[in-house]
Design a protein around this motif. Structure first.
Motif, PDB file in Angstrom:
ATOM      1  N   GLU A 193      32.738  30.090  44.550  1.00 13.27           N
ATOM      2  CA  GLU A 193      34.048  30.851  44.359  1.00 13.27           C
ATOM      3  C   GLU A 193      35.191  30.794  45.487  1.00 13.27           C
ATOM      4  OE1 GLU A 193      30.762  33.829  41.757  1.00 13.27           O
ATOM      5  OE2 GLU A 193      31.848  34.700  43.628  1.00 13.27           O
ATOM      6  N   THR A 240      39.099  28.683  36.223  1.00 13.45           N
ATOM      7  CA  THR A 240      38.773  30.034  36.173  1.00 13.45           C
ATOM      8  C   THR A 240      37.792  30.189  35.534  1.00 13.45           C
ATOM      9  OG1 THR A 240      41.358  30.307  36.504  1.00 13.45           O
ATOM     10  CG2 THR A 240      39.977  32.131  35.744  1.00 13.45           C
ATOM     11  N   TRP A 288      39.235  36.023  35.820  1.00  9.58           N
ATOM     12  CA  TRP A 288      39.529  36.197  37.277  1.00  9.58           C
ATOM     13  C   TRP A 288      39.207  35.322  38.369  1.00  9.58           C
ATOM     14  CZ3 TRP A 288      43.594  39.110  38.451  1.00  9.58           C
ATOM     15  CH2 TRP A 288      43.811  40.116  37.559  1.00  9.58           C
ATOM     16  N   THR A 289      37.608  34.913  38.140  1.00  7.63           N
ATOM     17  CA  THR A 289      37.233  34.289  39.217  1.00  7.63           C
ATOM     18  C   THR A 289      37.392  32.972  39.373  1.00  7.63           C
ATOM     19  OG1 THR A 289      35.110  35.674  38.946  1.00  7.63           O
ATOM     20  CG2 THR A 289      34.849  33.914  40.268  1.00  7.63           C
ATOM     21  N   ILE A 290      38.190  32.588  40.482  1.00  8.58           N
ATOM     22  CA  ILE A 290      38.359  30.995  40.513  1.00  8.58           C
ATOM     23  C   ILE A 290      37.382  30.315  41.373  1.00  8.58           C
ATOM     24  CG2 ILE A 290      40.133  29.361  41.397  1.00  8.58           C
ATOM     25  CD1 ILE A 290      41.657  31.548  39.749  1.00  8.58           C
TER      26      ILE A 290
END
Ligand code: MF3
Ligand code: CO
Length: 264
Positions: A80, A220, A225-227
């Motif tokens: 992440e 994503t 949200w989480t990249i």
């Protein structure tokens, strides 16, 4: 003509306070990154420290498209890159790397900083990833000199990272910061020397290399949200808010000693 906001004496004094709060909160979270701790534990500690210091999270409720960010901190583990949402199910294990990103709003101004913490002993590759990313931030900050250009920061970070076999993320960039979390200019971690806007006294810049051990591509997650890195390789992220003083770059995100009465 530059659209980059210039802070006056009062603005700088307030930025100093907001950044000290952001850095103090981040400092409290670092030693909590141990095996068995969940990223939700880190979130709750961050949330509580932000409140205790009289600030508000600039992340909580932050709007991007139709979504609002649901937590007070961003906690991104291993592959992440940034904007990881804290979770009760995410338990830290030895060998993990945890990026902690703390952005606070304090008396009208925003302080933004991030740090990547190794959980127990980590692999030599990850040790090197952390070191090179820290060095890239440090070298980038040194370029935040009045008279230089934004591209001097970008190219210095990119060169350091790539000369050690790592890659810089392209999809996210550093940024000006002040009364809003994201102000002009964008500060990519890649680019060419001598390009971009000229640096003037009184700018406050969030410089934040995001560095992948593998390729630069990201995607994503379905949480919106989480990249994460596209190839699953680990990533590191360090960030400071920096004032471009006429005497040279000054890191504003420096923790302050916390008074005993706040601790009790
Ligand atoms: N430091 C991050 C940034 O500059 C913080 C984002 S807060 C979030 O983008 F709400 F987007 F998660
Ligand atoms: Co930022």
């Amino acid at each position: 003509m530059s659209r980059i906001p210039i802070k006056d004496r009062d603005g700088i004094a307030r930025m100093r306070e907001a950044c000290a709060v952001a850095a103090t909160v981040l400092e409290q979270l670092k030693p909590l990154c141990r095996p068995g701790v969940t990223t939700q534990d880190l979130e709750e500690a961050g949330r509580d420290w932000i409140a205790r210091l009289g600030a508000r999270s600039a992340c909580f409720g932050y709007q991007h498209g139709a979504r609002r960010y649901p937590a007070h901190t961003c906690i991104s583990v291993n592959d992440e890159v940034v904007h990881g949402i804290p979770s009760l199910r995410r338990v830290l294990r030895e060998g993990d790397v945890v990026s902690l990103d703390v952005v606070v709003w304090y008396q009208g101004y925003i302080g933004d900083n991030a740090f990547t913490v190794p959980v127990g002993p980590v692999s030599p590759l990850i040790e090197k990833l952390l070191r090179i990313t820290r060095e890239a931030l440090d070298l980038g900050i040194r370029q935040a000199q009045v008279g230089n250009r934004i591209g001097d920061i970008s190219s210095t970070i990119q060169q350091h990272v790539e000369s050690h076999g790592f890659s810089v993320v392209r999809d996210m960039v550093g940024h000006g910061v002040g009364a809003a979390m994201h102000e002009p200019p964008e500060i990519p971690n890649f680019g060419r020397r001598g390009t971009g806007e000229r640096i003037k006294p009184g700018m406050t810049l969030a410089i934040e290399p995001m560095v992948n051990a593998g390729a630069y591509k990201t995607r994503t997650l379905s949480d919106g949200w989480t990249i994460v890195t596209a190839d699953g390789a680990p990533s590191a992220h360090y960030e400071h808010t920096v004032l471009t003083a006429d005497t040279g770059p000054e890191i504003l995100t420096v923790p302050r000693l916390v008074a005993a009465q706040v601790l009790s």
